[in-house]
Scaffold this active site. Structure first.
Site, short mmCIF file in Angstrom:
data_model
loop_
_atom_site.label_atom_id
_atom_site.label_comp_id
_atom_site.label_asym_id
_atom_site.label_seq_id
_atom_site.Cartn_x
_atom_site.Cartn_y
_atom_site.Cartn_z
N LYS A 22 0.83 -1.21 0.00
CA LYS A 22 0.00 0.00 0.00
C LYS A 22 0.87 1.25 0.00
CE LYS A 22 -1.73 1.58 4.04
NZ LYS A 22 -1.43 2.99 4.36
N ASN A 23 1.85 1.29 0.89
CA ASN A 23 2.61 2.54 1.06
C ASN A 23 3.64 2.78 -0.04
OD1 ASN A 23 1.06 3.14 3.22
ND2 ASN A 23 2.58 2.58 4.77
N CYS A 120 -4.80 12.99 13.17
CA CYS A 120 -5.52 11.74 12.92
C CYS A 120 -5.41 10.83 14.13
CB CYS A 120 -5.01 11.07 11.65
SG CYS A 120 -3.50 10.16 11.88
N ARG A 125 0.63 14.47 13.20
CA ARG A 125 1.10 14.27 11.82
C ARG A 125 1.11 15.55 10.96
NH1 ARG A 125 -1.36 8.74 9.56
NH2 ARG A 125 0.49 8.74 8.27
N ASP A 312 4.47 0.47 11.89
CA ASP A 312 3.30 -0.18 11.29
C ASP A 312 3.16 -1.66 11.69
OD1 ASP A 312 2.65 2.18 10.08
OD2 ASP A 312 3.38 1.63 8.10
N ARG A 404 -8.91 -0.41 4.43
CA ARG A 404 -8.09 0.64 3.81
C ARG A 404 -6.74 0.09 3.38
NH1 ARG A 404 -7.70 6.23 6.80
NH2 ARG A 404 -6.24 6.34 5.08
N1 EPU Z 1 6.36 14.62 10.81
C1 EPU Z 1 6.39 15.96 11.09
N2 EPU Z 1 6.39 16.84 10.03
C2 EPU Z 1 6.31 16.45 8.74
C3 EPU Z 1 6.29 15.06 8.46
C4 EPU Z 1 6.32 14.17 9.52
O1 EPU Z 1 6.45 16.37 12.25
O2 EPU Z 1 6.29 17.30 7.84
C5 EPU Z 1 6.41 13.63 11.92
C6 EPU Z 1 5.12 12.83 12.02
O3 EPU Z 1 4.14 13.49 12.78
C7 EPU Z 1 5.61 11.57 12.68
C8 EPU Z 1 7.01 11.38 12.07
O4 EPU Z 1 7.40 12.67 11.61
O5 EPU Z 1 5.70 11.74 14.06
C9 EPU Z 1 7.11 10.40 10.93
O6 EPU Z 1 6.06 10.61 10.02
P1 EPU Z 1 6.15 10.27 8.48
O7 EPU Z 1 6.02 11.54 7.71
O8 EPU Z 1 7.30 9.40 8.21
O9 EPU Z 1 4.81 9.43 8.27
P2 EPU Z 1 3.92 9.45 6.98
O10 EPU Z 1 4.77 9.65 5.80
O11 EPU Z 1 2.75 10.36 7.17
C10 EPU Z 1 4.11 6.92 6.38
C11 EPU Z 1 3.16 5.77 6.19
C12 EPU Z 1 2.60 5.37 7.54
C13 EPU Z 1 3.77 4.96 8.44
C14 EPU Z 1 4.76 6.12 8.54
C15 EPU Z 1 6.00 5.77 9.34
C16 EPU Z 1 2.33 6.14 3.96
C17 EPU Z 1 1.20 6.50 3.07
N3 EPU Z 1 2.10 6.17 5.28
O12 EPU Z 1 3.35 7.97 6.96
O13 EPU Z 1 1.76 4.24 7.31
O14 EPU Z 1 3.29 4.64 9.71
O15 EPU Z 1 5.18 6.53 7.23
O16 EPU Z 1 6.66 4.70 8.78
O17 EPU Z 1 3.40 5.77 3.49
C18 EPU Z 1 0.04 2.70 7.78
O18 EPU Z 1 0.27 2.15 6.69
O19 EPU Z 1 -0.72 2.19 8.64
C19 EPU Z 1 0.64 4.01 8.08
C20 EPU Z 1 0.18 4.82 9.02
#
Ligand code: EPU
Length: 424
Positions: A22-23, A120, A125, A312, A404
């Site tokens: 998915k990701n 969320c 996030r 995850d 999802r």
């Molecule tokens: N963060 C910030 N600012 C930003 C971006 C991130 O503070 O601009 C913080 C987030 O709040 C969090 C940390 O940095 O505390 C890491 O977040 P990240 O941006 O890596 O998460 P994401 O990209 O929103 C993806 C996956 C998630 C997975 C995370 C961590 C996708 C679509 N989603 O989320 O997947 O948990 O990376 O590996 O790729 C899931 O599949 O269940 C899921 C939640």
């Protein structure tokens, strides 16, 4: 709203095929926006978030064709015409990953309007790092009416290559900036880049499209921008989280399962912990045979960025610890609120306490079935594992969270001998 009803106690036996990740699929679908030529994707997982992303892309103007109506894993995307550079609040609130259209739209169309995601179920996030990186590439960005309004300066100009160091490692942040940088003028360096295999899979597609990227798989990506990208074909990497979820199910419930079409090399941290828990694993290049004949042993772990233990998989391994012998501590370092499943596991008879960002689990010999509520995607998977390990009947409500991100999970579990059914 659909529910899952299961009766626990049957060991899992048989074979299961893992779907595309998915990701990886979500950013890869957005990459089609970077070119006016067709992108052909295979091994696309058939799940709700993918359907939501396809709907968003169609609203933007992308032509989405499934050449064989019976094969939802093979799609052709054509973004020859972009009618709108907008992702509405309606779309972003149902799926935060919609933010991934921001980088490609801005790079190709020189402007984009994307709803700012709210908090969320698993944490606040924010997307400040996405915005900071795009600003460093010369974009002018305003937040107005709940929307990120971005354009290049002047609007006829391309984004410009920049040196970007993110404050923390962010997966979708890295993906957004990587996609934007492919069409920027000059060279972009992304330091502190996420090394998750899904980022690598996106980068590999971009290279097939003509992007010039070095450092794939490392925390330093160097992208030399090009004027145009072209069409390409790609097969989405197997879902390491789905494979890990089935491994945890075998560890908690017992049995013998051959997990096929997976990438064991992306599952090192998960397999190390499950081996410690007593799961026996035989590993091939694209399969894992998992056997569990005893009660699992409790294993302590902390989540971290790849290649360490993934957030995850935290909820699913916690379900194993819930029925393990001994006690364990589980520390969540990525998201501040990713323990919503603890209270629900405790409703099944688990003994888990939360202290700050650590959960302390005292394994119990048997869980007992109850009605529980799924709060997010991985929490749902954890409750299904616990329900299959519990005595008696468990009902998991709000299963739309599971849909999802998992491609037909209950059908796959039924084929492994689990007594599980969907109630409409
Ligand atoms: N963060 C910030 N600012 C930003 C971006 C991130 O503070 O601009 C913080 C987030 O709040 C969090 C940390 O940095 O505390 C890491 O977040 P990240 O941006 O890596 O998460 P994401 O990209 O929103 C993806 C996956 C998630 C997975 C995370 C961590 C996708 C679509 N989603 O989320 O997947 O948990 O990376 O590996 O790729 C899931 O599949 O269940 C899921 C939640």
């Amino acid at each position: 709203m659909d529910k899952l009803r299961m009766v626990g106690g049957s060991p899992l036996k048989g074979e299961v095929k893992i779907a595309g990740a998915k990701n990886a699929a979500l950013p890869i679908l957005c990459a089609c926006l970077l070119t006016d030529e067709p992108i052909v994707l295979r091994n696309l997982p058939d799940l709700q978030d993918v359907r939501t992303m396809l709907k968003l892309l169609q609203e933007i103007g992308v032509e989405v064709i499934f050449p064989d109506q019976d094969d939802r894993n093979h799609v052709v995307l054509n973004a020859a015409v972009i009618k709108s550079s907008e992702a509405t609040y309606e779309m972003v609130k149902t799926m935060r990953a919609s933010i991934l259209v921001l980088g490609p739209l801005l790079a190709r169309m020189h402007s984009a309007k994307v709803s700012l995601p709210g908090g969320c179920a698993i944490g606040a996030r924010p997307v400040d790092q996405h915005i900071k990186g795009l600003k460093a590439m010369g974009a002018s960005i305003k937040i107005k009416g709940g929307y990120i309004q971005a354009e290049t300066k002047p609007p006829t100009e391309r984004l410009k290559g920049a040196s970007i160091l993110t404050d923390m490692i962010t997966v979708t942040g890295t993906e957004n900036l990587l996609m934007a940088a492919t069409l920027a003028s000059g060279t972009t360096t992304l330091e502190n880049a996420a090394r998750e295999p899904e980022v690598g899979d996106l980068a590999e597609l971009l290279v097939k499209m003509g992007a010039k990227i070095s450092g794939i798989g490392t925390d330093r990506l160097v992208i030399e921008g090009v004027e145009k990208l072209h069409g390409a074909e790609h097969s989405v990497i197997p879902d390491r989280i789905e494979a890990g979820t089935f491994l945890c199910a075998v560890a908690a419930v017992g049995g013998e399962v051959l997990i096929q079409d997976c990438r064991p090399d992306t599952l090192d941290a998960v397999m190390v912990k499950l081996k410690e828990a007593g799961l026996q694993m035989e590993v091939g290049s694209d399969w894992i045979k998992a056997t569990m004949q005893t009660r699992p042993m409790a294993v302590s772990f902390r989540t971290s960025e790849y290649p360490a233990f993934p957030t995850d998989m935290q909820a699913q391994l916690m379900a194993v610890n819930a029925v393990a012998s001994g006690s364990s501590t589980i520390t969540e370092t990525i998201f501040e609120n990713r323990f919503m499943h603890v209270q629900e596991l405790n409703r099944l008879g688990a003994d888990i306490a939360i202290e700050g960002n650590t959960a302390i689990a005292q394994g119990v010999e048997k869980l007992s079935g109850a009605t529980v509520m799924a709060t997010d995607l991985r929490a749902s998977a954890s409750l299904v594992i616990a329900g299959l390990a519990a005595q008696g009947e468990t009902q998991v409500d709000r299963i739309y969270h599971l849909d999802r991100g998992y491609d037909r999970m209950e059908q796959k579990l039924t084929r492994l001998g689990a007594r599980i059914e969907r109630i409409k």
